[in-house]
Write a protein that holds these residues in place. Structure first.
Motif, PDB file in Angstrom:
ATOM      1  N   ALA A  62     -15.320   4.975   1.012  1.00 62.86           N
ATOM      2  CA  ALA A  62     -14.024   4.369   1.334  1.00 62.86           C
ATOM      3  C   ALA A  62     -13.412   3.670   0.127  1.00 62.86           C
ATOM      4  O   ALA A  62     -12.220   3.787  -0.127  1.00 62.86           O
ATOM      5  CB  ALA A  62     -14.189   3.386   2.490  1.00 62.86           C
ATOM      6  N   GLU A 121     -15.570   1.959   6.858  1.00 60.26           N
ATOM      7  CA  GLU A 121     -16.129   3.104   6.132  1.00 60.26           C
ATOM      8  C   GLU A 121     -16.014   4.299   7.045  1.00 60.26           C
ATOM      9  O   GLU A 121     -16.284   4.208   8.236  1.00 60.26           O
ATOM     10  CB  GLU A 121     -17.591   2.811   5.771  1.00 60.26           C
ATOM     11  CG  GLU A 121     -18.296   3.886   4.963  1.00 60.26           C
ATOM     12  CD  GLU A 121     -17.670   4.139   3.586  1.00 60.26           C
ATOM     13  OE1 GLU A 121     -16.962   5.144   3.464  1.00 60.26           O
ATOM     14  OE2 GLU A 121     -17.912   3.340   2.656  1.00 60.26           O
ATOM     15  N   TRP A 122     -15.553   5.446   6.511  1.00 60.53           N
ATOM     16  CA  TRP A 122     -15.290   6.593   7.379  1.00 60.53           C
ATOM     17  C   TRP A 122     -16.376   7.649   7.350  1.00 60.53           C
ATOM     18  O   TRP A 122     -17.219   7.666   6.463  1.00 60.53           O
ATOM     19  CB  TRP A 122     -13.928   7.185   7.101  1.00 60.53           C
ATOM     20  CG  TRP A 122     -13.693   7.684   5.704  1.00 60.53           C
ATOM     21  CD1 TRP A 122     -14.482   7.455   4.598  1.00 60.53           C
ATOM     22  CD2 TRP A 122     -12.597   8.483   5.259  1.00 60.53           C
ATOM     23  NE1 TRP A 122     -13.937   8.054   3.515  1.00 60.53           N
ATOM     24  CE2 TRP A 122     -12.790   8.697   3.881  1.00 60.53           C
ATOM     25  CE3 TRP A 122     -11.487   9.024   5.875  1.00 60.53           C
ATOM     26  CZ2 TRP A 122     -11.894   9.443   3.117  1.00 60.53           C
ATOM     27  CZ3 TRP A 122     -10.603   9.768   5.112  1.00 60.53           C
ATOM     28  CH2 TRP A 122     -10.806   9.974   3.761  1.00 60.53           C
ATOM     29  N   MET A 173      -7.905   2.184   7.176  1.00 60.44           N
ATOM     30  CA  MET A 173      -8.140   1.823   5.772  1.00 60.44           C
ATOM     31  C   MET A 173      -6.839   1.502   5.033  1.00 60.44           C
ATOM     32  O   MET A 173      -6.863   0.926   3.953  1.00 60.44           O
ATOM     33  CB  MET A 173      -8.926   2.926   5.067  1.00 60.44           C
ATOM     34  CG  MET A 173     -10.387   2.919   5.503  1.00 60.44           C
ATOM     35  SD  MET A 173     -11.438   3.966   4.487  1.00 60.44           S
ATOM     36  CE  MET A 173     -10.997   5.571   5.080  1.00 60.44           C
ATOM     37  N   GLY A 214      -9.784   6.451  10.719  1.00 55.51           N
ATOM     38  CA  GLY A 214     -10.203   6.075   9.369  1.00 55.51           C
ATOM     39  C   GLY A 214      -9.048   5.883   8.399  1.00 55.51           C
ATOM     40  O   GLY A 214      -8.868   4.796   7.839  1.00 55.51           O
ATOM     41  N   LYS A 225      -9.797   4.604  -1.243  1.00 59.96           N
ATOM     42  CA  LYS A 225      -8.697   3.661  -1.076  1.00 59.96           C
ATOM     43  C   LYS A 225      -7.983   3.429  -2.400  1.00 59.96           C
ATOM     44  O   LYS A 225      -6.761   3.312  -2.450  1.00 59.96           O
ATOM     45  CB  LYS A 225      -9.207   2.327  -0.513  1.00 59.96           C
ATOM     46  CG  LYS A 225      -9.405   2.380   0.989  1.00 59.96           C
ATOM     47  CD  LYS A 225      -9.707   1.020   1.559  1.00 59.96           C
ATOM     48  CE  LYS A 225     -11.106   0.585   1.192  1.00 59.96           C
ATOM     49  NZ  LYS A 225     -11.543  -0.599   1.937  1.00 59.96           N
TER      50      LYS A 225
END
Lengths: 363, 429
Positions: free
Chosen positions: B150, B143-144, B125, B121, B154
């Motif tokens: 996310a 998407e984690w 990302m 993840g 981010k």
């Protein structure tokens, strides 16, 4: 769709695998067991001419068939990177065949088409597809007369139409007109010879550079060709696919006769990339917002903002990846390293990329 | 800061969005755009700083040019491992009739969540695998498995933290607005609880990350619009709902329907408990790795004034001096998402993390060449250092300028605010 597939694809299943999708688990059991991602195995790759090949594919269950004339996104993974191009389906849609073919002319700069043509795509390998798309199709109520005009590798979608019509035993008249440089350059030559003998099919093939000695028609497309074959554009719905020049001439001819409604056209666009172009040439197209701007030589992010768009951004120095976006085609130059990327459909950071010549991005 | 104090938000000029077509605004000195940043002058000259920047750029480019099938195969192997641990873990915790199976299931689930959050993840990302052009490992789309959405993570991590790394007052990850972890951070009474609060955050880390991403303090401080804040809150609630539904409702319900009739009525409770513990295992692990990334002794922080107008070389140097590595075995590096190479990660956040080890050789050569400090140590050493700092810095300092709500600090902040407003006026005039 089977019960198992329906269950696996159901919303509760998506809740259980969230934030992943069931596909992201299934593909690790077996690459072809995906529910939504269309994939296919390569059965074989056959050369058609010196520079064109046909790939026969067996798609997985996520494939929902095609209509003759449609195209698919075709992705192959080379050195860890998926390269995507759009190819037309060339096989017949008739019958119960679980496979289909795409036929591809190798473009000198086309990574994917060269990859295919040089037999680097081995039988058994997996390719990443989209569902079949496109409006260049025949209507469900077939007209009495159908004219199919093609030039060069533009033959592939109309070949699929012709094969389907003859396989289905179409009762009307089909006028098939194809322009190629020479017989050596023509795809599907022997099959076209055979199809020419089918009832209802009038086959006209014109070799523009090396015409046969007894050829009644010569040169590029002109209204005289239609007249000689006996086609009246006003009464015969026509599908044309090929290079921009051919389509423009056909379109003008039909417009002059007031028969534009009878014409459906599809361009065969090969994105041309001029790596040596000065930075501030060409056009930057923002596809998602249908805006075009003259390339000003600034970064794509700055040009998007100058065009009134509000793309997401963060650090503006190529670190944070907030602005990452798909570049559909064209070449871009990295402002720091000077490296040029010219792949179709790749993700770039617009804050540190300058367009080189014509570029289109998904903004 | 926002958890316990700051009753009255300070009025702060909202950042202007109209002229954002500049370099990252806060790093430009508003009063004097020509003033050079002073970062790194104790180590090298401006010419050397430029050379240092070019050398690191070359390292980055060398790795980027070399990316290929091996890197793609690697991340897919890790993903395959995650899927295996995940599915096996889910199945094993259903074996409620045999507790060793449940225990193993919990361990597998915890492992799968650690792999997914860290090596997959976090790194995906960052856009480390965008070059593969595979939608499943595309930074913008990923998407984690974490309650923090996310998108907001981010923004706070990739953008704010990675751009303004360790700049006091700008990097919201210095102490996460909860702890005093640097001497130059102002002290507030809540910092007396530095250690117990850190322990609590360790257990609830994913919720802390989610709360951090909502940026309530930015909103209360007048630096974020109401629409933006509402959107963040909604995204967070949606993500929380999805995660809670999966781990704490759906899987226990399946246990209730499919297992309980044949085994025991408390099967769903076991499954629920297993999921809670698995999430806590992941929380503890990620907390430990992340707190050792910037908080051990020796990791430098920077004043905003010094970082303004910095060059690329200075930006690199700030990343290097502000981060700390953890040494360990290969599996340890994978489980840490290679964030054990925090220094290399901060220098090159967007190259695949498996490359940090080879890159660290180049970095160490440069460190030697310029006489810099390379902060590294075993997990136990770095952790002890962080705990010690948390304990020491939780004590009330003697210097009134270091106490956040002392009259002296307030006067200083007011002066700074006014100077900024004046500079802004000058620019707009």
């Amino acid at each position: 769709m089977g019960l198992l597939r329906r269950t696996l694809a159901s919303p509760p299943m998506h809740r259980l695998t969230s934030p992943r999708t069931p596909d992201e688990y299934l593909e690790y059991l077996h690459p072809m067991w995906t529910l939504e991602a269309v994939r296919a195995r390569v059965i074989d790759v056959t050369p058609e001419t010196g520079s064109a090949s046909t790939v026969r594919l067996r798609p997985n269950k996520a494939w929902s068939g095609f209509m003759p004339g449609q195209h698919v996104e075709f992705g192959v993974e080379v050195d860890g990177t998926r390269r995507v191009r759009v190819f037309s389906v060339s096989s017949s849609a008739a019958g119960n065949d679980k496979t289909f073919t795409v036929s591809v002319k190798a473009h000198p700069d086309g990574f994917v088409s060269q990859h295919l043509h040089q037999q680097l795509l081995k039988p058994g390998s997996v390719v990443y597809l989209s569902k079949a798309k496109g409006d260049f199709v025949l209507p469900s109520a077939l007209p009495e007369r159908i004219t199919l005009i093609s030039g060069g590798s533009g033959i592939t979608p109309v070949m699929s139409m012709l094969r389907t019509l003859t396989d289905d035993g179409h009762q009307g008249t089909i006028n098939f007109i194809h322009y190629a440089r020479s017989r050596a350059d023509e795809m599907f030559s022997s099959e076209l010879d055979e199809l020419a003998t089918k009832p209802g099919v009038t086959m006209t093939r014109i070799y523009t550079r090396e015409p046969a000695l007894d050829a009644p028609l010569r040169g590029r497309f002109a209204l005289a060709h239609l007249e000689l074959i006996g086609i009246d554009p006003r009464t015969s719905p026509t599908w044309v696919c090929g290079p921009a020049g051919l389509i423009a001439t056909v379109r003008d001819t039909f417009a002059e006769l007031g028969a534009s409604d009878n014409l459906t056209a599809e361009y065969f666009k090969v994105p041309s990339v001029d790596l040596d172009a000065a930075d501030a040439t060409g056009t930057l197209s923002f596809e998602a917002s249908s805006i075009e701007a003259e390339n000003s030589g600034a970064t794509i992010l700055e040009q998007a903002e100058a065009a009134g768009l509000k793309p997401a951004f963060g650090c503006r120095m190529g670190v944070c990846n907030t602005c990452a976006v798909k570049k559909l085609n064209g070449a871009v130059r990295h402002v720091i390293s000077g490296e040029i990327c010219a792949n179709t459909d790749e993700t770039i950071k617009p804050c540190v990329q300058i367009p080189v010549g014509n570029v289109s991005v998904e903004l | 800061m926002s958890l316990f104090n700051r009753k009255k938000p300070a009025p702060i000029e909202p950042l202007s969005a109209s002229n954002h077509n500049l370099a990252p605004e806060p790093l430009v000195a508003l009063d004097d755009p020509d003033r050079k940043s002073t970062i790194g002058l104790e180590y090298m000259t401006y010419e050397q700083l430029d050379e240092f920047g070019a050398e690191l750029d070359a390292v980055r480019q060398r790795v980027l040019d070399d990316l290929g099938q091996e890197d793609a195969d690697y991340i897919r192997r890790v993903i395959r491992l995650h899927r295996a641990f995940d599915v096996l873990g889910r199945v094993l915790v259903f074996c409620v009739f045999w507790w060793p199976a449940v225990a193993l299931g919990v361990a597998f689930l915890g492992l799968s969540k650690i792999l997914e959050n860290m090596e997959i993840g976090h790194n995906v990302m960052h856009g480390q695998y965008d070059w593969m052009n595979d939608p499943l490992v595309e930074g913008a789309r990923y998407e984690w498995d974490n309650v923090a959405p996310a998108e907001d993570w981010k923004h706070g991590h990739n953008y704010i933290h990675h751009t303004y790394t360790n700049v006091i007052g700008m990097d919201r990850d210095i102490g996460y607005n909860m702890f005093r972890i640097d001497e130059d951070q102002p002290w507030y009474p809540s910092h007396r609880f530095n250690l117990p609060l850190a322990f609590l955050l360790m257990l609830l880390f994913e919720w802390g990350v989610m709360y951090h991403g909502v940026e309530l303090d930015e909103y209360l401080g007048g630096r974020m619009s109401k629409e933006e804040f509402t959107a963040r809150r909604k995204r967070a609630m949606r993500k929380v709902a999805r995660q809670v539904l999966k781990d704490y409702v759906l899987f226990p319900v399946i246990a209730l329907v499919a297992i309980a009739p044949f085994t025991t009525w408390w099967a769903p409770v076991i499954v629920l408990g297993a999921n809670v513990i698995a999430n806590i295992i992941r929380n503890i692990w990620t907390f430990l790795i992340i707190f050792c990334g910037h908080f051990p002794a020796g990791a430098e922080t920077f004043r905003e004034e010094d970082a303004q107008n910095e060059s690329r070389g200075q930006w690199y140097l700030r990343q290097l001096l502000g981060s700390a590595n953890i040494s360990g075995s290969k599996p340890f590096h994978v489980l840490s998402g290679n964030l054990s190479h925090q220094i290399e990660h901060h220098l090159f956040p967007d190259i695949p993390a498996r490359r940090y080890r080879e890159v660290s050789e180049d970095v160490k050569l440069l460190v030697e060449k310029y006489g810099l400090r390379y902060n590294t140590g075993r997990l136990s050493k770095q952790l002890a250092s962080v705990a010690k700092k948390l304990a020491l810095l939780g004590k009330k300092p003697d210097d009134p300028y270091l106490i956040g709500n002392s009259p002296e600090s307030k006067a200083l902040r007011r002066a700074k605010r006014e100077a900024r407003a004046e500079a802004n006026e000058l620019i707009s005039a």
